[in-house]
Design an enzyme around this catalytic site. Structure first.
Site, PDB file in Angstrom:
ATOM      1  CD  GLU A 191      -3.028  -1.113   2.212  1.00  0.00           C
ATOM      2  OE1 GLU A 191      -2.790  -0.484   3.256  1.00  0.00           O
ATOM      3  OE2 GLU A 191      -4.094  -1.728   2.026  1.00  0.00           O
ATOM      4  CD  GLU A 386      -3.489  -6.350   2.825  1.00  0.00           C
ATOM      5  OE1 GLU A 386      -4.352  -5.707   3.439  1.00  0.00           O
ATOM      6  OE2 GLU A 386      -2.277  -6.086   2.854  1.00  0.00           O
TER       7      GLU A 386
HETATM    8  C1  BG6 Z   1      -4.244  -3.212   4.929  1.00  0.00           C
HETATM    9  C2  BG6 Z   1      -2.868  -3.530   5.424  1.00  0.00           C
HETATM   10  O1  BG6 Z   1      -4.391  -1.840   4.891  1.00  0.00           O
HETATM   11  O2  BG6 Z   1      -5.334  -3.595   5.708  1.00  0.00           O
HETATM   12  C3  BG6 Z   1      -2.786  -4.660   6.441  1.00  0.00           C
HETATM   13  O3  BG6 Z   1      -1.984  -3.794   4.364  1.00  0.00           O
HETATM   14  C4  BG6 Z   1      -3.957  -4.551   7.378  1.00  0.00           C
HETATM   15  O4  BG6 Z   1      -1.548  -4.596   7.078  1.00  0.00           O
HETATM   16  C5  BG6 Z   1      -5.236  -4.689   6.582  1.00  0.00           C
HETATM   17  O5  BG6 Z   1      -3.923  -5.453   8.438  1.00  0.00           O
HETATM   18  C6  BG6 Z   1      -6.519  -4.759   7.394  1.00  0.00           C
HETATM   19  O6  BG6 Z   1      -6.602  -3.665   8.239  1.00  0.00           O
HETATM   20  P1  BG6 Z   1      -6.817  -3.827   9.793  1.00  0.00           P
HETATM   21  O7  BG6 Z   1      -6.664  -2.484  10.325  1.00  0.00           O
HETATM   22  O8  BG6 Z   1      -8.174  -4.391   9.955  1.00  0.00           O
HETATM   23  O9  BG6 Z   1      -5.767  -4.768  10.263  1.00  0.00           O
END
Ligand code: BG6
Length: 491
Positions: A191, A386
């Site tokens: 990101e 993701e």
């Molecule tokens: C993304 C990141 O923004 O979202 C991860 O690359 C992160 O590192 C994921 O864990 C989910 O966000 P969160 O805040 O629910 O862990």
């Protein structure tokens, strides 16, 4: 109608990051990273994203004085460091084709500026890759996922310093040489666009260290250094591993205009450009004109060295990877609109969508829209690295975890992905769901915000056995993978 399934060779899997998963923050010669000093959820409102990101030098210095792993949960993560064999066996049991992970920079170069790498750190990843190979699981490795060594923050002012380019490329060269026979798929910066939202985590930048300077300019200067470093990392990777595939990694912010008012449409379009400017630079190899216009209009001056533009131009990425959790709505501020919470940015709540326990809006169709947007724009293979639902899971008295809500979430998103492939002509390499084994949340640092198919017995305070428990979604995903998606359409 013929059977619907994903393209042959589709890379099904899951994703993690060292800073949230590995733990063992001081073992095996590892140095301390920014993540090890990140403030916990214990004294902040988990929905107050601005506050979460307001890290000061004093916070970091305080963190360095203590061994506490309650207040600093990323120090313990899910203890993958000691559970990697068991964890990879579980992934293999689900039939994973691919596993996304990051290599912690501070495990290889504990201070970032060390002359020699830490052999024990390199050996740890040797073992992880050997284990993955044993089961035929393809690693997808992020070179930098929110984990620069903290020494680089305190003694170099993070990515603001041009010196980090050299240190990072040395790290990249070290890991590419070491793992050249093991890793084909690489991502440079996780990101990369997030530097604007959380400058400390992504760029090692703390505002109070730049008094008298325009902090926005500082952030964009650091971004420039990351662009050059990313292009050089792509070059190094291709030279050392000729068949490697190197991708950029973007936060896909699919932003809808709240209404058809032209003002709302313009705001939505402008907001989308705040991510696109990163992809545009890494794919097309030059700063887009709208970013240069922004610099000019805001009086921002980026210092470049001669040759930087050529480097960025010469070494673009091979594919585009991204995270997608939610769509957002943008509007000209006015009465009656409700603010939404989400991946570190604030927008307005979409009345047509439901939300997760953490207020992130759920929009599977938005994933299809995102895939079309990105593919039309870049015409490069895409990779969803993701996606997932952060939810509170409950272990029942009989020890089972019924996460049907997670199955429903994935089911809808997978169907949207297949629609994008079959009906919209998108070239999608694979899909790795976020936090396939529960890990510490990035934004809130909570363990209770769980994404996995596998439960990790640990609470927000670090209490628990770290035992791994298969959730209901475990068998469901296993079936999706073994049928290459065909099971999604079974009655
Ligand atoms: C993304 C990141 O923004 O979202 C991860 O690359 C992160 O590192 C994921 O864990 C989910 O966000 P969160 O805040 O629910 O862990």
């Amino acid at each position: 109608m013929s059977k619907r399934e994903f393209p042959k060779g589709f890379l099904w899997g899951g994703a993690t990051a060292a800073n949230q998963f590995e733990g063992a923050w001081k073992e095996g010669g590892k140095g301390i990273s920014v993540a090890d000093c990140a403030r916990s959820h214990l004294d902040i409102d988990v929905k107050d994203y601005k506050r979460q990101n307001a890290v000061t030098t004093e916070d970091v210095l305080k963190a360095l004085e203590t061994e506490d792993t309650v207040y600093y949960p990323k120090r313990r993560g899910s203890d993958f460091y000691h559970h990697y064999k068991e964890d990879i066996a579980l992934l293999a049991e689900m039939g994973f084709k691919c596993f996304r992970m990051s290599i912690a920079w501070s495990r290889i170069f504990p201070n970032g500026d060390d002359s020699e790498p830490n052999e024990e750190g390199l050996q740890f990843y040797d073992k992880v890759f050997e284990e993955l190979e044993k089961y035929g699981i393809e690693p997808l490795v992020t070179m930098s996922h929110y984990e620069p060594p903290v020494n680089l923050v305190l003694n170099y002012d993070g990515w603001y310093s041009r010196e980090l380019i050299g240190m990072f490329t040395k790290f990249v060269e070290t890991i590419c040489r070491r793992y050249k026979d093991k890793v084909k798929y690489w991502l440079t910066f996780n990101e990369i666009d997030s530097i604007i939202r959380h400058p400390y985590t992504t760029g090692g930048l703390i505002e109070d260290r730049f008094s008298g300077k325009n902090f926005e300019e500082v952030i964009f200067q650091a971004m420039h250094h990351q662009f050059v470093a990313s292009a050089l990392a792509t070059k190094i990777c291709h030279e050392i591993i000729p068949d490697s595939m190197v991708g950029c990694m973007l936060t896909k912010k699919t932003i809808y205009p709240y209404s058809c008012r032209p003002e709302d449409v313009l705001i939505a379009q402008q907001n989308m450009r705040s991510t696109y400017c990163y992809g545009d630079t890494q794919v097309f190899g030059e700063y887009p004109s709208y970013l240069l216009a922004r610099f000019k209009n805001r009086g921002i001056n980026i210092v470049k060295e001669s040759g930087d533009d050529e480097i960025i131009k010469k070494y673009p990425v091979d594919f585009v990877s991204f995270s997608y959790y939610s769509s957002l709505c943008a509007a000209e501020p006015r009465e009656g609109l409700k603010e939404a919470v989400g991946n570190n940015s604030t927008a307005y709540e979409n009345p047509y969508l439901s939300s997760s326990d953490w207020g992130w809006q759920i929009d599977p169709l938005g994933l299809r829209i995102s895939l079309i947007d990105l593919y039309d724009r870049y015409r490069k293979p895409l990779f969803i690295v993701e996606n997932g639902l952060g939810a509170k899971d409950i272990v029942k008295e009989d020890g089972t975890i019924d996460d049907q809500y997670r199955i429903d979430y994935f089911d809808a998103h997978f169907k949207a992905m297949l629609d994008a492939i079959e009906y919209d002509g998108v070239d999608l390499l694979g899909y790795t769901s976020w936090g396939c084994i529960d890990l510490v949340s990035e934004s809130t640092k909570q363990m209770s915000k769980r994404y996995g198919f596998v439960y990790v017995d640990c609470d927000d305070y670090g209490n628990g056995t770290f035992e791994r428990i298969r959730k209901k979604s475990f068998d469901w995903y296993k079936k999706v993978i073994s049928t290459n998606g065909a099971s999604l359409f079974e009655e």
